[in-house]
Design an enzyme around this catalytic site. Structure first.
Site, PDB file in Angstrom:
ATOM      1  N   HIS A   5      18.312  13.082  14.024  1.00 10.30           N
ATOM      2  CA  HIS A   5      18.509  12.157  12.921  1.00 10.30           C
ATOM      3  C   HIS A   5      17.147  11.739  12.375  1.00 10.30           C
ATOM      4  O   HIS A   5      16.413  11.196  13.123  1.00 10.30           O
ATOM      5  CB  HIS A   5      19.457  11.016  13.473  1.00 10.30           C
ATOM      6  CG  HIS A   5      19.687  10.024  12.548  1.00 10.30           C
ATOM      7  ND1 HIS A   5      20.157  10.365  11.341  1.00 10.30           N
ATOM      8  CD2 HIS A   5      19.503   8.753  12.760  1.00 10.30           C
ATOM      9  CE1 HIS A   5      20.323   9.018  10.623  1.00 10.30           C
ATOM     10  NE2 HIS A   5      19.730   8.195  11.351  1.00 10.30           N
ATOM     11  N   SER A  31      23.772   4.327  14.491  1.00  7.70           N
ATOM     12  CA  SER A  31      23.755   3.020  14.961  1.00  7.70           C
ATOM     13  C   SER A  31      25.020   2.279  15.420  1.00  7.70           C
ATOM     14  O   SER A  31      26.088   2.725  15.317  1.00  7.70           O
ATOM     15  CB  SER A  31      23.318   2.167  14.057  1.00  7.70           C
ATOM     16  OG  SER A  31      21.935   2.374  13.437  1.00  7.70           O
ATOM     17  N   CYS A  53      25.637   7.154  11.463  1.00  9.54           N
ATOM     18  CA  CYS A  53      25.142   8.383  11.204  1.00  9.54           C
ATOM     19  C   CYS A  53      25.511   9.730  12.096  1.00  9.54           C
ATOM     20  O   CYS A  53      25.514  10.714  11.670  1.00  9.54           O
ATOM     21  CB  CYS A  53      23.704   8.389  11.094  1.00  9.54           C
ATOM     22  SG  CYS A  53      22.841   7.084  10.171  1.00  9.54           S
ATOM     23  N   LYS A  55       7.976   8.692  16.460  1.00  7.28           N
ATOM     24  CA  LYS A  55       8.273   7.972  17.568  1.00  7.28           C
ATOM     25  C   LYS A  55       8.917   8.780  18.626  1.00  7.28           C
ATOM     26  O   LYS A  55       8.647   8.820  19.780  1.00  7.28           O
ATOM     27  CB  LYS A  55       8.823   6.619  17.304  1.00  7.28           C
ATOM     28  CG  LYS A  55       7.715   5.679  16.453  1.00  7.28           C
ATOM     29  CD  LYS A  55       8.818   4.273  16.194  1.00  7.28           C
ATOM     30  CE  LYS A  55       8.300   3.713  15.085  1.00  7.28           C
ATOM     31  NZ  LYS A  55       6.913   3.310  15.009  1.00  7.28           N
ATOM     32  N   THR A  90      13.990   3.205   2.628  1.00  6.65           N
ATOM     33  CA  THR A  90      14.660   4.413   3.280  1.00  6.65           C
ATOM     34  C   THR A  90      15.906   4.593   2.718  1.00  6.65           C
ATOM     35  O   THR A  90      16.496   5.664   3.437  1.00  6.65           O
ATOM     36  CB  THR A  90      14.771   3.963   5.028  1.00  6.65           C
ATOM     37  OG1 THR A  90      15.645   3.146   5.028  1.00  6.65           O
ATOM     38  CG2 THR A  90      13.426   3.698   5.597  1.00  6.65           C
ATOM     39  N   ASN A 124      16.996   8.562   3.793  1.00  4.92           N
ATOM     40  CA  ASN A 124      18.014   8.694   4.707  1.00  4.92           C
ATOM     41  C   ASN A 124      19.574   9.333   4.012  1.00  4.92           C
ATOM     42  O   ASN A 124      19.921   8.631   3.251  1.00  4.92           O
ATOM     43  CB  ASN A 124      18.316   7.476   5.461  1.00  4.92           C
ATOM     44  CG  ASN A 124      19.332   7.498   6.672  1.00  4.92           C
ATOM     45  OD1 ASN A 124      19.721   8.507   6.829  1.00  4.92           O
ATOM     46  ND2 ASN A 124      19.192   6.436   7.278  1.00  4.92           N
ATOM     47  N   ASP A 155       0.867  -1.164   0.012  1.00  2.00           N
ATOM     48  CA  ASP A 155       0.109   0.046   0.070  1.00  2.00           C
ATOM     49  C   ASP A 155       0.766   1.233  -0.141  1.00  2.00           C
ATOM     50  O   ASP A 155       1.860   1.254   0.895  1.00  2.00           O
ATOM     51  CB  ASP A 155      -0.986   0.016   1.352  1.00  2.00           C
ATOM     52  CG  ASP A 155      -1.861   1.124   1.342  1.00  2.00           C
ATOM     53  OD1 ASP A 155      -1.687   2.046   0.406  1.00  2.00           O
ATOM     54  OD2 ASP A 155      -2.720   1.220   2.097  1.00  2.00           O
ATOM     55  N   GLU A 169      29.928   6.875   6.048  1.00  2.00           N
ATOM     56  CA  GLU A 169      29.973   5.345   6.428  1.00  2.00           C
ATOM     57  C   GLU A 169      29.713   4.641   5.176  1.00  2.00           C
ATOM     58  O   GLU A 169      29.383   3.451   5.204  1.00  2.00           O
ATOM     59  CB  GLU A 169      28.631   5.146   7.612  1.00  2.00           C
ATOM     60  CG  GLU A 169      27.514   5.687   6.929  1.00  2.00           C
ATOM     61  CD  GLU A 169      26.474   4.893   7.986  1.00  2.00           C
ATOM     62  OE1 GLU A 169      26.048   3.614   8.208  1.00  2.00           O
ATOM     63  OE2 GLU A 169      25.666   5.687   8.733  1.00  2.00           O
ATOM     64  N   SER A 217      16.632  -1.976  15.545  1.00  4.21           N
ATOM     65  CA  SER A 217      17.345  -0.421  15.577  1.00  4.21           C
ATOM     66  C   SER A 217      16.612   0.716  16.061  1.00  4.21           C
ATOM     67  O   SER A 217      16.975   1.794  16.634  1.00  4.21           O
ATOM     68  CB  SER A 217      18.012  -0.390  14.213  1.00  4.21           C
ATOM     69  OG  SER A 217      16.854   0.047  13.395  1.00  4.21           O
TER      70      SER A 217
HETATM   71  P1  HMG Z   1       8.979  -2.545   7.443  1.00  6.28           P
HETATM   72  O1  HMG Z   1       8.705  -3.941   8.226  1.00  6.28           O
HETATM   73  O2  HMG Z   1       9.206  -2.426   6.097  1.00  6.28           O
HETATM   74  O3  HMG Z   1       7.781  -1.507   7.925  1.00  6.28           O
HETATM   75  O4  HMG Z   1      10.393  -1.741   8.201  1.00  6.28           O
HETATM   76  P2  HMG Z   1       6.363  -1.717   8.914  1.00  6.28           P
HETATM   77  O5  HMG Z   1       5.670  -2.847   8.554  1.00  6.28           O
HETATM   78  O6  HMG Z   1       7.354  -1.911  10.272  1.00  6.28           O
HETATM   79  O7  HMG Z   1       5.844  -0.349   8.662  1.00  6.28           O
HETATM   80  C1  HMG Z   1       6.504   0.927   8.772  1.00  6.28           C
HETATM   81  C2  HMG Z   1       5.313   1.736   9.342  1.00  6.28           C
HETATM   82  O8  HMG Z   1       4.478   1.888   8.673  1.00  6.28           O
HETATM   83  C3  HMG Z   1       4.684   1.209  10.661  1.00  6.28           C
HETATM   84  O9  HMG Z   1       4.264   2.327  11.609  1.00  6.28           O
HETATM   85  C4  HMG Z   1       3.315   0.703  10.071  1.00  6.28           C
HETATM   86  O10 HMG Z   1       2.287   0.461  11.248  1.00  6.28           O
HETATM   87  C5  HMG Z   1       3.171   1.839   8.950  1.00  6.28           C
HETATM   88  P3  HMG Z   1       4.627   2.303  12.988  1.00  6.28           P
HETATM   89  O11 HMG Z   1       3.464   1.050  13.483  1.00  6.28           O
HETATM   90  O12 HMG Z   1       6.216   1.718  13.351  1.00  6.28           O
HETATM   91  O13 HMG Z   1       4.400   3.573  13.545  1.00  6.28           O
HETATM   92  N1  HMG Z   1       2.400   1.236   8.064  1.00  6.28           N
HETATM   93  C6  HMG Z   1       1.150   1.993   7.556  1.00  6.28           C
HETATM   94  N2  HMG Z   1       0.881   3.191   7.631  1.00  6.28           N
HETATM   95  C7  HMG Z   1      -0.319   3.535   6.953  1.00  6.28           C
HETATM   96  N3  HMG Z   1      -0.774   2.993   5.880  1.00  6.28           N
HETATM   97  C8  HMG Z   1      -0.519   1.563   5.525  1.00  6.28           C
HETATM   98  C9  HMG Z   1       0.743   1.341   6.443  1.00  6.28           C
HETATM   99  N4  HMG Z   1       1.395  -0.051   6.170  1.00  6.28           N
HETATM  100  C10 HMG Z   1       2.352   0.066   7.256  1.00  6.28           C
HETATM  101  N5  HMG Z   1      -0.965   0.932   4.665  1.00  6.28           N
HETATM  102  C11 HMG Z   1      11.705  -0.523   9.054  1.00  6.28           C
HETATM  103  C12 HMG Z   1      10.469  -0.806   8.948  1.00  6.28           C
HETATM  104  C13 HMG Z   1      11.940   0.793   9.830  1.00  6.28           C
HETATM  105  C14 HMG Z   1      12.090  -1.551  10.260  1.00  6.28           C
HETATM  106  C15 HMG Z   1      12.879  -0.561   8.005  1.00  6.28           C
HETATM  107  O14 HMG Z   1      12.553   0.298   7.025  1.00  6.28           O
HETATM  108  C16 HMG Z   1      14.150  -0.738   8.264  1.00  6.28           C
HETATM  109  O15 HMG Z   1      14.720  -1.769   8.610  1.00  6.28           O
HETATM  110  N6  HMG Z   1      15.009   0.460   7.957  1.00  6.28           N
HETATM  111  C17 HMG Z   1      16.248   0.380   8.134  1.00  6.28           C
HETATM  112  C18 HMG Z   1      16.573   0.842   9.534  1.00  6.28           C
HETATM  113  C19 HMG Z   1      16.274   2.056  10.103  1.00  6.28           C
HETATM  114  O16 HMG Z   1      16.199   2.894   9.511  1.00  6.28           O
HETATM  115  N7  HMG Z   1      16.188   2.117  11.536  1.00  6.28           N
HETATM  116  C20 HMG Z   1      15.868   3.536  12.091  1.00  6.28           C
HETATM  117  C21 HMG Z   1      16.586   3.509  13.369  1.00  6.28           C
HETATM  118  S1  HMG Z   1      18.303   3.256  13.381  1.00  6.28           S
HETATM  119  C22 HMG Z   1      18.980   4.615  12.686  1.00  6.28           C
HETATM  120  O17 HMG Z   1      18.341   5.559  12.560  1.00  6.28           O
HETATM  121  C23 HMG Z   1      20.338   4.495  12.185  1.00  6.28           C
HETATM  122  C24 HMG Z   1      20.763   4.437  10.628  1.00  6.28           C
HETATM  123  O18 HMG Z   1      20.346   5.783  10.088  1.00  6.28           O
HETATM  124  C25 HMG Z   1      21.955   3.974  10.364  1.00  6.28           C
HETATM  125  C26 HMG Z   1      23.139   4.745  10.981  1.00  6.28           C
HETATM  126  O19 HMG Z   1      23.096   5.234  12.050  1.00  6.28           O
HETATM  127  O20 HMG Z   1      24.243   4.523  10.268  1.00  6.28           O
HETATM  128  C27 HMG Z   1      19.615   3.454   9.941  1.00  6.28           C
END
Ligand code: HMG
Length: 445
Positions: free
Chosen positions: A244, A364, A120, A253, A163, A328, A31, A83, A211
């Site tokens: 970030h 991270s 990051c 969140k 992302t 990102n 979606d 990175e 994460s």
């Molecule tokens: P995912 O499984 O693809 O997504 O992974 P999801 O199923 O968790 O859905 C995401 C959100 O969309 C959820 O919201 C769903 O409810 C919503 P939440 O419940 O969490 O508030 N959703 C919808 N909303 C409206 N209509 C819909 C619908 N469907 C779903 N139809 C995940 C998400 C973040 C895990 C993935 O993208 C990921 O692995 N990303 C990479 C890691 C990341 O970014 N982590 C963030 C924290 S770590 C960080 O910031 C460091 C980083 O930048 C690296 C560094 O430091 O170098 C990553």
């Protein structure tokens, strides 16, 4: 004490764009609102085949130096935070300096160059290094160039693929800065975590859901640590809170938790008490579990209050406008959030001089850092000079096939030659390989 901080900023986006709800979601059978509403993203920026961390970083730095009328002799330090480095020995800053020396008559032979790594948060750590160097009086009147540059690509099929992003932020750190003064006070939340890492590999190994939890936990620690030196943060203290932003949903969140924290024992909590009760305190519960359940319930109610929505819309949402269109940028992400907020203020004709920003950086592995910034008198002129809207509008919009090709072209393990989608103009480009395996660059008029 003379103010030290960011004098000027420039943003350089990768020249390609991937529409997430329109192109990515249908291919994934998902979606589109998962992207727009859930993650909070409309699009990602990508590097064209002639772009990489060096070209984007050098292009941002070049634009900044030209605009500020700087010569290499004005710069005593070049730090690149990334990175996405491709060399374990020679820092990216040497490549960037090499690019810039092609277009200036003088050189950077007396500038200290380095590379910072901590996921990051390295961009903010480089700001710290520059700040400390100036404060220590070692800068000889010169400024530091800090460049945060990344191609934030994930393996195909990884949850993080939604992302992705690519771009660079160049910042000039000086005494008596035009844009923001950095606070001496800082707070840290740091722990050995295995949530996102790249053990000698290009694409990250990610435990995505974990994460998110690690981000929130470290950010909370950092805020508490910051308050231990700067005093309790009150909602009225800050105009914007750039965080970030791996994706805007993450900041949503974090913002809710931050709001609960900074409103505790304030008139804001009192005002909300009639509608949703007071915040649960651990001492009022028999078990940790009961306390946590009560907290969850309070947060669910808090999220839907008008008071919180208004704070979020004015303090947080403006920091996310650019991120929504670019994804990102890892080390550059929090610096994009600051620029986004100040750009919003300028568009609203808001006077910002003397106002405070509470800045939350995160990397991270994992570490969060919180500091505050005071907006300086020259902020509007600096922000007005950004051409980020034009850059975003001029990106080439990829089809799904284009995306697959460009992802392969940037995959270090694949040997794929892809025609460029855009025509470079007045920018540095990747120009092939040298005799020792080094990457070579040239400036295109
Ligand atoms: P995912 O499984 O693809 O997504 O992974 P999801 O199923 O968790 O859905 C995401 C959100 O969309 C959820 O919201 C769903 O409810 C919503 P939440 O419940 O969490 O508030 N959703 C919808 N909303 C409206 N209509 C819909 C619908 N469907 C779903 N139809 C995940 C998400 C973040 C895990 C993935 O993208 C990921 O692995 N990303 C990479 C890691 C990341 O970014 N982590 C963030 C924290 S770590 C960080 O910031 C460091 C980083 O930048 C690296 C560094 O430091 O170098 C990553």
């Amino acid at each position: 004490m003379t103010a030290v901080g960011i004098d000027a900023v420039e943003i350089w986006t990768g020249n390609l764009k991937l529409d997430l709800p329109g192109t990515f979601a249908p291919e994934k059978g998902e979606d589109p609102e998962k992207y727009t509403k859930g993650l909070g993203l409309n699009a990602s920026s990508f590097p064209d085949s002639y772009e990489d961390i060096v070209t984007m970083g050098a292009n941002a730095a070049h634009r900044l130096m030209e605009r500020k009328g700087l010569e290499p002799d004005d710069i005593g330090r070049i730090d690149v935070a990334t990175e996405s480095a491709f060399d374990n020995s020679k820092p990216v800053s040497t490549y960037v300096a090499g690019c810039l020396e092609q277009v200036y008559e003088s050189d950077f032979h007396h500038a200290n160059k380095g590379e910072r790594k901590f996921a990051c948060i390295a961009g903010t750590q480089s700001l710290d290094d520059a700040y400390n160097w100036i404060r220590a009086g070692r800068n000889r009147g010169r400024s530091a160039l800090v460049i945060a540059t990344d191609t934030a690509l994930y393996a195909r099929g990884d949850d993080g693929e939604a992302t992705q992003g690519a771009g660079a932020v160049a910042m000039l750190i000086s005494e008596d800065p035009n844009l923001v003064e950095l606070s001496a006070e800082q707070g840290y939340g740091s722990a050995d975590e295995t949530d996102f890492l790249k053990p000698n590999q290009q694409f990250p190994s990610v435990d995505g859901k974990r994460s998110v939890q690690v981000y929130l936990a470290r950010m909370r620690e950092a805020l508490e640590d910051y308050e231990s030196v700067a005093g309790e943060v009150h909602p009225d203290d800050l105009v914007f809170a750039p965080f970030h932003t791996p994706f805007p949903g993450m900041v949503r969140k974090a913002a809710l938790l931050a709001y609960r924290h900074i409103t505790r024992n304030t008139e804001f909590e009192d005002e909300l008490a009639e509608e949703i009760g007071r915040q649960p305190r651990p001492e009022a519960f028999d078990s940790d579990e009961e306390y946590r359940d009560a907290l969850r319930e309070y947060m669910d109610l808090l999220k839907d209050t008008e008071q919180y929505a208004e704070w979020y819309d004015t303090t947080i949402d403006p920091t996310l406008t650019i991120a929504r269109e670019v994804g990102n940028w890892y080390t550059g992400s929090v610096h994009v959030a600051r620029a986004s907020a100040l750009k919003h203020a300028l568009e609203q004709d808001r006077e910002m001089t003397g106002e405070q920003l509470l800045v939350g950086s995160y990397g991270s592995g994992a570490q969060a850092e919180i500091h505050s910034e005071t907006v300086r008198e020259g902020w509007a002129e600096e922000i007005e000079a950004l051409n980020v809207d034009e850059q975003l509008a001029e990106r080439y919009e990829m089809s799904w096939d284009d995306y697959e090709e460009i992802h392969d072209a940037h995959n270090h393990e694949m040997d794929v030659d892809v025609e460029e989608f855009t025509t470079p103009s007045e920018e540095f480009v990747f120009d092939g390989w040298g005799r020792m395996g080094e990457r070579k660059y040239r400036y295109v008029e």
